[in-house]
Design a protein around this motif. Structure first.
Motif, PDB file in Angstrom:
ATOM      1  N   PRO A 124       0.804  -1.237   0.000  1.00 42.76           N
ATOM      2  CA  PRO A 124       0.000   0.000   0.000  1.00 42.76           C
ATOM      3  C   PRO A 124       0.832   1.280   0.000  1.00 42.76           C
ATOM      4  O   PRO A 124       0.448   2.262  -0.649  1.00 42.76           O
ATOM      5  CB  PRO A 124      -0.848  -0.121   1.273  1.00 42.76           C
ATOM      6  CG  PRO A 124      -0.247  -1.232   2.072  1.00 42.76           C
ATOM      7  CD  PRO A 124       0.498  -2.107   1.134  1.00 42.76           C
ATOM      8  N   ALA A 125       1.950   1.278   0.710  1.00 42.03           N
ATOM      9  CA  ALA A 125       2.752   2.513   0.753  1.00 42.03           C
ATOM     10  C   ALA A 125       3.394   2.760  -0.611  1.00 42.03           C
ATOM     11  O   ALA A 125       3.505   3.902  -1.062  1.00 42.03           O
ATOM     12  CB  ALA A 125       3.816   2.420   1.844  1.00 42.03           C
ATOM     13  N   LEU A 126       3.795   1.683  -1.273  1.00 42.45           N
ATOM     14  CA  LEU A 126       4.384   1.801  -2.612  1.00 42.45           C
ATOM     15  C   LEU A 126       3.326   2.258  -3.621  1.00 42.45           C
ATOM     16  O   LEU A 126       3.587   3.122  -4.473  1.00 42.45           O
ATOM     17  CB  LEU A 126       4.985   0.449  -3.015  1.00 42.45           C
ATOM     18  CG  LEU A 126       5.680   0.372  -4.364  1.00 42.45           C
ATOM     19  CD1 LEU A 126       6.903   1.292  -4.411  1.00 42.45           C
ATOM     20  CD2 LEU A 126       6.098  -1.073  -4.669  1.00 42.45           C
ATOM     21  N   ALA A 127       2.115   1.686  -3.508  1.00 44.04           N
ATOM     22  CA  ALA A 127       1.030   2.073  -4.411  1.00 44.04           C
ATOM     23  C   ALA A 127       0.681   3.553  -4.206  1.00 44.04           C
ATOM     24  O   ALA A 127       0.468   4.289  -5.183  1.00 44.04           O
ATOM     25  CB  ALA A 127      -0.195   1.197  -4.168  1.00 44.04           C
ATOM     26  N   ASP A 128       0.653   3.976  -2.947  1.00 42.24           N
ATOM     27  CA  ASP A 128       0.351   5.387  -2.652  1.00 42.24           C
ATOM     28  C   ASP A 128       1.451   6.295  -3.200  1.00 42.24           C
ATOM     29  O   ASP A 128       1.182   7.350  -3.787  1.00 42.24           O
ATOM     30  CB  ASP A 128       0.218   5.565  -1.134  1.00 42.24           C
ATOM     31  CG  ASP A 128       0.000   7.006  -0.770  1.00 42.24           C
ATOM     32  OD1 ASP A 128      -1.078   7.533  -1.084  1.00 42.24           O
ATOM     33  OD2 ASP A 128       0.926   7.644  -0.206  1.00 42.24           O
ATOM     34  N   TRP A 129       2.712   5.852  -3.059  1.00 40.24           N
ATOM     35  CA  TRP A 129       3.858   6.611  -3.618  1.00 40.24           C
ATOM     36  C   TRP A 129       3.704   6.766  -5.127  1.00 40.24           C
ATOM     37  O   TRP A 129       3.884   7.860  -5.656  1.00 40.24           O
ATOM     38  CB  TRP A 129       5.143   5.856  -3.257  1.00 40.24           C
ATOM     39  CG  TRP A 129       6.388   6.276  -3.964  1.00 40.24           C
ATOM     40  CD1 TRP A 129       7.223   7.310  -3.634  1.00 40.24           C
ATOM     41  CD2 TRP A 129       6.996   5.640  -5.110  1.00 40.24           C
ATOM     42  NE1 TRP A 129       8.295   7.357  -4.502  1.00 40.24           N
ATOM     43  CE2 TRP A 129       8.182   6.342  -5.410  1.00 40.24           C
ATOM     44  CE3 TRP A 129       6.659   4.533  -5.893  1.00 40.24           C
ATOM     45  CZ2 TRP A 129       9.016   5.985  -6.469  1.00 40.24           C
ATOM     46  CZ3 TRP A 129       7.486   4.180  -6.947  1.00 40.24           C
ATOM     47  CH2 TRP A 129       8.643   4.903  -7.222  1.00 40.24           C
ATOM     48  N   LEU A 130       3.321   5.677  -5.800  1.00 38.01           N
ATOM     49  CA  LEU A 130       3.193   5.752  -7.259  1.00 38.01           C
ATOM     50  C   LEU A 130       2.086   6.732  -7.647  1.00 38.01           C
ATOM     51  O   LEU A 130       2.245   7.516  -8.587  1.00 38.01           O
ATOM     52  CB  LEU A 130       2.941   4.362  -7.856  1.00 38.01           C
ATOM     53  CG  LEU A 130       2.921   4.326  -9.381  1.00 38.01           C
ATOM     54  CD1 LEU A 130       4.233   4.841  -9.972  1.00 38.01           C
ATOM     55  CD2 LEU A 130       2.642   2.909  -9.890  1.00 38.01           C
ATOM     56  N   GLU A 131       0.991   6.698  -6.904  1.00 33.66           N
ATOM     57  CA  GLU A 131      -0.088   7.653  -7.201  1.00 33.66           C
ATOM     58  C   GLU A 131       0.400   9.089  -7.030  1.00 33.66           C
ATOM     59  O   GLU A 131       0.121   9.966  -7.849  1.00 33.66           O
ATOM     60  CB  GLU A 131      -1.314   7.405  -6.310  1.00 33.66           C
ATOM     61  CG  GLU A 131      -2.065   6.126  -6.633  1.00 33.66           C
ATOM     62  CD  GLU A 131      -2.317   5.942  -8.138  1.00 33.66           C
ATOM     63  OE1 GLU A 131      -2.804   6.894  -8.787  1.00 33.66           O
ATOM     64  OE2 GLU A 131      -1.986   4.863  -8.663  1.00 33.66           O
ATOM     65  N   ARG A 132       1.170   9.336  -5.951  1.00 30.71           N
ATOM     66  CA  ARG A 132       1.702  10.693  -5.732  1.00 30.71           C
ATOM     67  C   ARG A 132       2.733  11.048  -6.801  1.00 30.71           C
ATOM     68  O   ARG A 132       2.809  12.194  -7.258  1.00 30.71           O
ATOM     69  CB  ARG A 132       2.321  10.810  -4.332  1.00 30.71           C
ATOM     70  CG  ARG A 132       1.257  10.874  -3.234  1.00 30.71           C
ATOM     71  CD  ARG A 132       1.856  11.035  -1.857  1.00 30.71           C
ATOM     72  NE  ARG A 132       2.460   9.790  -1.375  1.00 30.71           N
ATOM     73  CZ  ARG A 132       3.748   9.620  -1.137  1.00 30.71           C
ATOM     74  NH1 ARG A 132       4.603  10.610  -1.313  1.00 30.71           N
ATOM     75  NH2 ARG A 132       4.207   8.462  -0.697  1.00 30.71           N
ATOM     76  N   MET A 133       3.516  10.066  -7.211  1.00 30.80           N
ATOM     77  CA  MET A 133       4.501  10.295  -8.280  1.00 30.80           C
ATOM     78  C   MET A 133       3.786  10.724  -9.561  1.00 30.80           C
ATOM     79  O   MET A 133       4.233  11.626 -10.265  1.00 30.80           O
ATOM     80  CB  MET A 133       5.292   9.016  -8.555  1.00 30.80           C
ATOM     81  CG  MET A 133       6.238   8.602  -7.449  1.00 30.80           C
ATOM     82  SD  MET A 133       7.722   9.627  -7.401  1.00 30.80           S
ATOM     83  CE  MET A 133       8.723   8.860  -8.662  1.00 30.80           C
TER      84      MET A 133
END
Ligand code: GSH
Length: 191
Positions: free
Chosen positions: A166-175
């Motif tokens: 989830p933290a990686l998925a959230d990072w990608l969305e912010r990216m």
């Protein structure tokens, strides 16, 4: 004027493309067909690989070195932390990117056990991003740029599900909110 010897499908070139976009540097791209590389590319880089950055007769291959060069040559906006210790930790992730990319390529070749190995590396990124907002630290920067080409391609081209991270998925969305990364997502979508 800078020239980037580039290939749309190359994630190492994507690092350079994203960095140039983040720094808003004008450049000309020369697309190299990786399935039929021109012989002259060896005059630009003895390994025959892209990316290569060129300015007048000056040539620079190796994506991680290109990122560092562009950061020093064009310091604004800064994409490494101000604190030397924090900078070193960001560089450590870039130095160790093979930990992710080796299992990525093994997974792409459908090698046995590679999906699990790649998943373990995604979990490491997820663990870090649960503790800090960006791979570079408190702010977006070089380490994020160094990793995102493979994460985008894993999700969009290899069908990797990021929901377990989830933290990686959230990072990608912010990216993806950044124009530089959104542009790279368009490149990946067109591959
Ligand atoms: N270590 C290089 C790797 C670059 C690389 O492997 N580029 C690939 C395309 S994604 C390439 O040019 N491959 C051609 C070949 O290996 O002959 C970098 O970071 O720039």
């Amino acid at each position: 004027m800078l020239t980037l010897y580039d290939a749309a499908r190359c994630p190492y070139c994507a690092r350079a493309r994203i960095m140039l976009a983040e720094k808003q540097i004008e450049f000309e791209a020369t697309e190299i067909d990786l399935t039929d590389r021109p012989a002259w590319i060896y005059e630009k880089n003895s390994t025959g690989r892209v990316p290569v950055l060129e300015e007048d007769a000056w040539l620079l291959p190796e994506s991680a070195v290109i990122l560092e060069y562009l950061e020093e040559r064009y310091p604004e906006p800064p994409l490494l932390p101000a604190d030397p210790g924090d900078r070193a930790l960001a560089r450590l992730w870039i130095f160790r990117h093979d930990d992710l990319t080796k299992p990525y390529y093994a997974f792409r070749r459908e090698e046995e056990g590679a999906a699990e190995a790649f998943g373990r590396e995604l979990a490491k990124l997820d663990d870090l991003l649960a503790l800090q907002p960006w791979l570079t630290g408190r702010e977006f920067g070089l380490a994020d740029i160094a990793y995102v080409p493979w994460i985008l391609r894993a999700r969009n081209m290899l069908g990797v599900d990021l929901d377990p991270f989830p933290a990686l998925a959230d990072w990608l969305e912010r990216m993806l909110e950044r124009p530089s990364i959104a542009a790279e997502a368009q490149v990946v979508a067109a591959l």
